[in-house]
Design an enzyme around this catalytic site. Sequence first.
Site, PDB file in Angstrom:
ATOM      1  N   LYS A  11       2.465  -1.743   0.135  1.00 53.42           N
ATOM      2  CA  LYS A  11       2.024  -0.445  -0.370  1.00 53.42           C
ATOM      3  C   LYS A  11       2.600   0.698   0.441  1.00 53.42           C
ATOM      4  O   LYS A  11       3.144   1.670  -0.098  1.00 53.42           O
ATOM      5  CB  LYS A  11       0.494  -0.383  -0.390  1.00 53.42           C
ATOM      6  CG  LYS A  11      -0.058   0.934  -0.931  1.00 53.42           C
ATOM      7  CD  LYS A  11      -0.581   1.813   0.183  1.00 53.42           C
ATOM      8  CE  LYS A  11      -1.120   3.131  -0.372  1.00 53.42           C
ATOM      9  NZ  LYS A  11      -1.707   3.978   0.685  1.00 53.42           N
ATOM     10  N   VAL A  12       2.509   0.608   1.770  1.00 54.42           N
ATOM     11  CA  VAL A  12       3.015   1.684   2.639  1.00 54.42           C
ATOM     12  C   VAL A  12       4.524   1.819   2.476  1.00 54.42           C
ATOM     13  O   VAL A  12       5.052   2.937   2.400  1.00 54.42           O
ATOM     14  CB  VAL A  12       2.619   1.433   4.106  1.00 54.42           C
ATOM     15  CG1 VAL A  12       3.345   2.397   5.044  1.00 54.42           C
ATOM     16  CG2 VAL A  12       1.105   1.589   4.274  1.00 54.42           C
TER      17      VAL A  12
END
Length: 295
Positions: A223-224
């Site tokens: 996600k990051v």
Amino acid sequence: MDSNIIEKNNQIIIKNMMDFEPKHIFECGQAFRWHVEEDDSYTAIHKSKVINVKRDGKDIIFSNTNMEDFENIWYDYFDLGRDYGEIKKELSKDPILNEAIKFGEGIRILNQEPYETTISFIISANNQIPRIKRSIELISQKYGESIGSYNGKEYFSFPSSEILASIDEKELEDNCKVGYRAKYIVNTSKMIKNKEIDLDKLFQLPTETAKEILMRLPGVGPKVSNCILLFSLNKNEAFPVDVWVKRIMESLYFKENTSTKKISAYAEENFGSLGGFAQQYLFYYARELGIGKKK
């Protein structure tokens, strides 16, 4: 430069500006270095410059800037060279996105600085936006440099990787309220400082290759890494799946609990090169209406 762009009194005014709403841009989860003023304008920081942005009827007013900085810094930062009308037209073929776009029709994806974006989204993991904003502000106040005041508030640059690489983890944790993420911030900064990961080179690489490299950094998962790709490396197909996006995809598309991997595959197949834009419209829509919010 377009004749609709006017410079006067330390301001740039764009007349009859479509597809640009400051609230939508700054409050769709992509950036954290902004401050809402009493007049509902937004003050933001980028490349050690401070700008204030406000909609005035059909016009957008950029204050605390000049034409040189607008052309060299803010035009790219606000992605003003892109036709968002065409993007929305294409994505609106999806009935769910057609509805979502009505809520965030003025969203634009900001082109942010890669290192600051990397640290910001490491801080964002399992965190809430007010806390993320506070931690980033504390880091800048403590380790950055003053870049001047606007409307009575002093602003600071974001520190370099060299500076944050040299900070004691416990000091960073205590001073900047970043919790367990302090070790990730320091160790990621060391890797970037030592050019083990060269963020500038990632612009030229295919998205999947750049993602694999980013995920070598401590505290950077799928996600990051997708957030870094989308918000600072011009990888517009990146589709970050956070808790809000997962819930809206489950609620409106799948009608059941669905893995992040399956959601990502759906986005790639159905949204393609516009995945990042779709994600932003969906995120804003979900958060505004509380779609998929846990009871």
